[in-house]
Design an enzyme around this catalytic site. Structure first.
Site, short mmCIF file in Angstrom:
data_model
loop_
_atom_site.label_atom_id
_atom_site.label_comp_id
_atom_site.label_asym_id
_atom_site.label_seq_id
_atom_site.Cartn_x
_atom_site.Cartn_y
_atom_site.Cartn_z
N GLY A 180 54.96 -58.33 7.95
CA GLY A 180 53.57 -58.62 7.55
C GLY A 180 52.81 -59.20 8.74
O GLY A 180 53.27 -59.11 9.89
N ASP A 184 45.41 -71.85 -0.32
CA ASP A 184 46.63 -71.07 -0.58
C ASP A 184 47.26 -71.39 -1.94
O ASP A 184 47.93 -70.54 -2.53
CB ASP A 184 47.69 -71.35 0.50
CG ASP A 184 47.38 -70.64 1.82
OD1 ASP A 184 46.30 -70.02 1.92
OD2 ASP A 184 48.21 -70.72 2.74
N HIS A 217 24.14 -52.95 22.92
CA HIS A 217 24.84 -51.89 23.64
C HIS A 217 25.14 -52.33 25.06
O HIS A 217 24.27 -52.88 25.70
CB HIS A 217 23.98 -50.62 23.67
CG HIS A 217 24.63 -49.53 24.47
ND1 HIS A 217 25.66 -48.77 23.96
CD2 HIS A 217 24.42 -49.11 25.74
CE1 HIS A 217 26.05 -47.92 24.89
NE2 HIS A 217 25.33 -48.11 25.97
N ILE A 224 58.75 -63.55 5.31
CA ILE A 224 58.62 -62.58 4.23
C ILE A 224 57.54 -62.97 3.22
O ILE A 224 57.40 -62.34 2.18
CB ILE A 224 59.95 -62.37 3.49
CG1 ILE A 224 60.43 -63.69 2.87
CG2 ILE A 224 61.02 -61.80 4.41
CD1 ILE A 224 61.43 -63.47 1.77
N GLY A 225 56.79 -64.01 3.54
CA GLY A 225 55.70 -64.40 2.64
C GLY A 225 55.71 -65.91 2.40
O GLY A 225 56.60 -66.62 2.89
P1 FAD Z 1 47.55 -75.68 4.14
O1 FAD Z 1 47.00 -75.35 5.46
O2 FAD Z 1 48.95 -75.29 3.80
O3 FAD Z 1 47.37 -77.24 3.96
C1 FAD Z 1 47.90 -77.93 2.87
C2 FAD Z 1 48.14 -79.35 3.30
O4 FAD Z 1 48.50 -80.09 2.16
C3 FAD Z 1 49.29 -79.51 4.28
O5 FAD Z 1 48.84 -80.21 5.41
C4 FAD Z 1 50.33 -80.28 3.52
O6 FAD Z 1 51.05 -81.19 4.35
C5 FAD Z 1 49.49 -81.04 2.52
N1 FAD Z 1 50.18 -81.41 1.30
C6 FAD Z 1 50.95 -80.64 0.50
N2 FAD Z 1 51.35 -81.33 -0.57
C7 FAD Z 1 50.81 -82.56 -0.45
C8 FAD Z 1 50.84 -83.73 -1.25
N3 FAD Z 1 51.52 -83.76 -2.40
N4 FAD Z 1 50.19 -84.81 -0.82
C9 FAD Z 1 49.51 -84.79 0.35
N5 FAD Z 1 49.44 -83.72 1.13
C10 FAD Z 1 50.08 -82.63 0.74
N6 FAD Z 1 44.94 -67.64 8.21
C11 FAD Z 1 43.84 -67.12 8.76
O7 FAD Z 1 42.80 -67.07 8.11
N7 FAD Z 1 43.84 -66.64 10.05
C12 FAD Z 1 44.97 -66.65 10.80
O8 FAD Z 1 44.95 -66.21 11.94
C13 FAD Z 1 46.15 -67.19 10.24
N8 FAD Z 1 47.28 -67.24 10.95
C14 FAD Z 1 48.40 -67.80 10.41
C15 FAD Z 1 49.56 -67.83 11.16
C16 FAD Z 1 50.69 -68.38 10.63
C17 FAD Z 1 51.94 -68.42 11.48
C18 FAD Z 1 50.68 -68.93 9.32
C19 FAD Z 1 51.90 -69.56 8.73
C20 FAD Z 1 49.54 -68.89 8.56
C21 FAD Z 1 48.39 -68.31 9.10
N9 FAD Z 1 47.20 -68.25 8.36
C22 FAD Z 1 46.09 -67.68 8.92
C23 FAD Z 1 47.12 -68.76 6.97
C24 FAD Z 1 46.47 -70.14 6.95
O9 FAD Z 1 47.21 -71.02 7.76
C25 FAD Z 1 46.40 -70.66 5.53
O10 FAD Z 1 45.73 -69.71 4.72
C26 FAD Z 1 45.63 -71.96 5.47
O11 FAD Z 1 46.28 -72.95 6.23
C27 FAD Z 1 45.50 -72.42 4.02
O12 FAD Z 1 44.86 -73.65 3.98
P2 FAD Z 1 45.16 -74.69 2.79
O13 FAD Z 1 44.30 -75.86 3.04
O14 FAD Z 1 45.08 -74.01 1.49
O15 FAD Z 1 46.69 -75.06 2.96
#
Ligand code: FAD
Length: 456
Positions: free
Chosen positions: A183, A307, A440, A266-267
Site C-alpha cells: 500500500g 483515523d 505555463h 499491511i494497514g
Molecule cells: P494520530 O496522528 O494517530 O494521532 C493520535 C494521537 O493520539 C497520538 O499522538 C497518540 O499518542 C494519541 N493518543 C492515543 N490514545 C490516547 C489517549 N488515550 N490519551 C492521550 N493520547 C492518546 N497522511 C497523509 O495525509 N499524508 C501522508 O503523506 C501520510 N504519510 C504517512 C506515512 C506513514 C509512515 C504513516 C504511518 C502514516 C501516514 N499518513 C499520511 C497518515 C497520517 O499520519 C494519519 O492519517 C494522521 O496522523 C491521523 O491523524 P490523527 O490525529 O487522527 O491520529
C-alpha cells in the site's frame, strides 16, 4: 473545560487550535508526542527521507541533464539524513506547541480515558485525575495492524520486523528489505530504500500494488519500480518470520525470502481499546467510531475525528473532520464531505488521485466519460523528466458534464491534485474548467489538456 480532546495528532491539535482561537477553554491530552503519527512517525519523517532519496537519485542521474559527476563521487549518509529528519520533526512539533499556546490550550501529558457522563458533562481521567468537560473530541488515531503471523512477536522484539515507527529511524541502511504490504506506506518506504541501494522485495496479497489507486496508474508505478530493481510478489502472503527469513505463500506453495529487515505495513486500525468508549456505549463499526456528517457520535457531547473514525486514514481528512467537529460544537453550520479528498503517493514518480476511478464509477453505475492523456503533453513535464511516461486521467459525468475524478502519475502529482480536488469539490463543468487559466509551463496544465478532450 468547554472541550477536552483525547489525542494530539492532526485531528486533535487542529481541533484544539480552532476551538482555542474561538475563545473556548480547551484541554488537550497526549500520551506520546504532540503531532501524533503524522509528525513523529508518518507523513513528515517519510517525506523528509524521500526528499534525501530524490536528491540522491537526481545526483546519480545528473549526466542526463548535462551535469557531469565523477564516478563514485556521490555518496549517501543515512546518519545525516536521520539527523535532518529529527530536526524537521522538532521544528514542526515546536510550531504546534506554540500555536496551542497562542490559543490558550492546556496541554496535559498522559493517557486519557472517558470515565463517565453525568448531568454536568463528561469526565476524563488522566494520570488518576478527573477533568470535566461539556464536550469531548476523540482523536486517538490509529496504530499498525499486527496480524497473527508466526514469529511476528519475536521478530518485532529482535528488531528484525519493523513498523513505520522503527523504519523511519534506521541508522544503517539494510542490504535487503522485505516490505509486507504494497500500500501507500509500503511503497513509499520501498521507494526510499530502493533509491539508497537496498535490495527491496514487496509482498502483496492483492493482484496489484497501491490498493484502490487507478489500475493503469498502479501498473505504471509497478513497472517503473521493477525497472529500478524492486521485486514484487503479488497475490502472495507472508506466513512466517524467522531470523533473517520471511516465508511467503502463493497458490499453496511456500518459499523463503532472505531479508536483513522486514517492514510490516499491511494497514492500520483505530485506537479505541481500554479508553472507556464501549462502556459509555459509543457506537463502533469494525473498530472505528461511527459519526454523523457533523462528527457527532451517538452519545451527545462526544465527537470523533481523524483515523479513529476509519475510512481514508489521511492527515488532511483528520484536519477537516476536526474542523467540522469544532464548528458543530460552536454552533456553526458545517458538514464533512468525503467525495473530494485528494490522496498522494510520494514515490518517484508521485501519484495524485481524487474522486471516482473508472472502477468505482462503474461499480456505482455512473454513466461517465474519460480522458486519458500522456503527461508528455505538458511542456514542463517533458523539460524536467527525461524518459518520463506518466499519464493523467480525468473522469466526467456524461449527462451533467461535471468533473468527478482525476488521477495522475508524474512529477508534482501531489501538488497538482489540489487543483483537480478543488474542481471536483466545487463540481465544475467541462465548460467552466476550460475557461480557467493555468500558468505555463506547468505540470498542472495537464488537467486543462485532458479537459479539452471532452465536448462542452
Ligand atoms: P494520530 O496522528 O494517530 O494521532 C493520535 C494521537 O493520539 C497520538 O499522538 C497518540 O499518542 C494519541 N493518543 C492515543 N490514545 C490516547 C489517549 N488515550 N490519551 C492521550 N493520547 C492518546 N497522511 C497523509 O495525509 N499524508 C501522508 O503523506 C501520510 N504519510 C504517512 C506515512 C506513514 C509512515 C504513516 C504511518 C502514516 C501516514 N499518513 C499520511 C497518515 C497520517 O499520519 C494519519 O492519517 C494522521 O496522523 C491521523 O491523524 P490523527 O490525529 O487522527 O491520529
Amino acid at each position: 473545560f468547554d472541550l477536552i480532546i483525547l489525542g494530539g495528532g492532526p485531528a486533535g491539535y487542529m481541533a484544539a487550535e480552532r476551538a482555542g482561537h474561538a475563545g473556548r477553554r480547551v484541554m488537550l491530552v497526549e500520551k506520546n508526542q504532540l503531532g501524533g503519527v503524522c509528525l513523529n512517525e508518518g507523513c513528515i519523517p517519510s517525506k523528509t527521507l524521500l526528499k534525501s532519496a530524490k536528491v540522491y537519485d537526481d545526483a546519480l542521474m545528473s549526466s542526463k541533464y548535462g551535469i557531469m559527476v565523477e564516478p563514485g563521487a556521490v555518496s549517501y549518509d543515512q546518519a545525516t539524513v536521520i539527523n535532518r529528519k529529527n530536526k524537521v520533526v522538532k521544528i514542526l512539533v515546536a510550531g504546534i506547541r506554540s500555536a496551542l499556546k497562542a490559543g490558550n490550550v492546556e496541554v496535559v501529558a498522559g493517557s486519557g480515558a472517558i470515565a463517565r457522563k453525568s448531568g454536568d458533562g463528561i469526565s476524563v481521567e488522566v494520570n488518576g485525575d478527573l477533568f470535566l468537560a461539556k464536550a469531548i473530541i476523540i482523536a486517538t488515531g490509529s496504530m499498525p495492524i499486527l496480524p497473527p503471523i508466526e514469529g511476528l512477536e519475536q521478530g518485532l522484539t529482535d528488531g528484525f520486523v519493523l513498523t513505520n515507527k522503527e523504519i523511519l529511524d534506521l541508522k544503517k541502511i539494510p542490504e535487503t528489505l522485505v516490505v509486507v504490504g504494497g500500500g501507500v506506506i509500503g511503497l513509499e518506504m520501498a521507494s526510499y530504500f530502493n533509491s539508497v541501494g537496498t535490495k527491496v522485495i514487496v509482498v502483496e496479497m492483492l493482484d496489484r500494488i497501491a490498493g484502490s489507486t487507478d489500475k493503469d496508474i498502479s501498473d505504471i508505478l509497478m513497472k517503473v519500480y521493477e525497472k529500478k530493481g524492486v521485486t514484487f510478489c503479488l497475490e502472495t502472503k507472508a506466513v512466517k518470520f524467522s531470523a533473517g527469513k520471511v516465508k511467503i505463500e502463493k497458490d499453496g506453495e511456500t518459499t523463503d525470502l532472505k531479508a536483513e529487515k522486514v517492514l510490516l505495513s499491511i494497514g492500520r486500525h483505530p485506537v479505541t481499546d481500554g479508553l472507556g468508549f464501549s462502556e459509555l456505549g459509543i457506537e463502533m463499526n469494525r473498530g472505528a467510531i461511527v459519526t454523523d456528517a457533523q462528527m457527532r457520535t451517538n452519545i451527545p457531547g462526544v465527537y470523533a475525528a481523524g483515523d479513529v473514525t476509519g475510512g481514508m486514514m489521511l492527515a488532511h481528512k483528520a484536519y477537516r473532520e476536526a474542523e467540522v467537529a469544532v464548528n458543530t460544537i460552536l454552533d456553526i453550520e458545517d458538514v464533512m464531505k468525503y467525495d473530494a479528498i485528494p490522496a498522494a503517493i510520494y514515490t518517484n514518480p508521485e501519484v495524485g488521485a481524487v474522486g471516482e476511478t473508472e472502477e468505482t464509477a462503474t461499480q456505482k453505475g455512473i454513466d461517465f466519460e474519460i480522458a486519458n492523456v500522456s503527461m508528455r503533453f505538458s511542456g514542463r513535464y517533458v523539460a524536467e523528466n527525461e524518459g518520463g511516461n506518466g499519464i493523467c486521467k480525468v473522469l466526467i459525468k456524461k449527462n451533467t458534464r461535471k468533473i468527478i475524478g482525476c488521477h495522475l502519475i508524474g512529477s508534482y502529482a501531489s501538488e497538482v491534485i489540489t487543483t483537480a480536488a478543488a474542481f471536483v469539490e466545487k463540481e465544475l463543468t467541462v465548460r467552466e474548467i476550460k475557461k480557467i487559466i493555468f500558468p505555463h509551463p506547468s505540470v498542472s496544465e495537464i488537467i486543462r489538456e485532458a479537459i479539452f478532450q471532452f465536448e462542452d
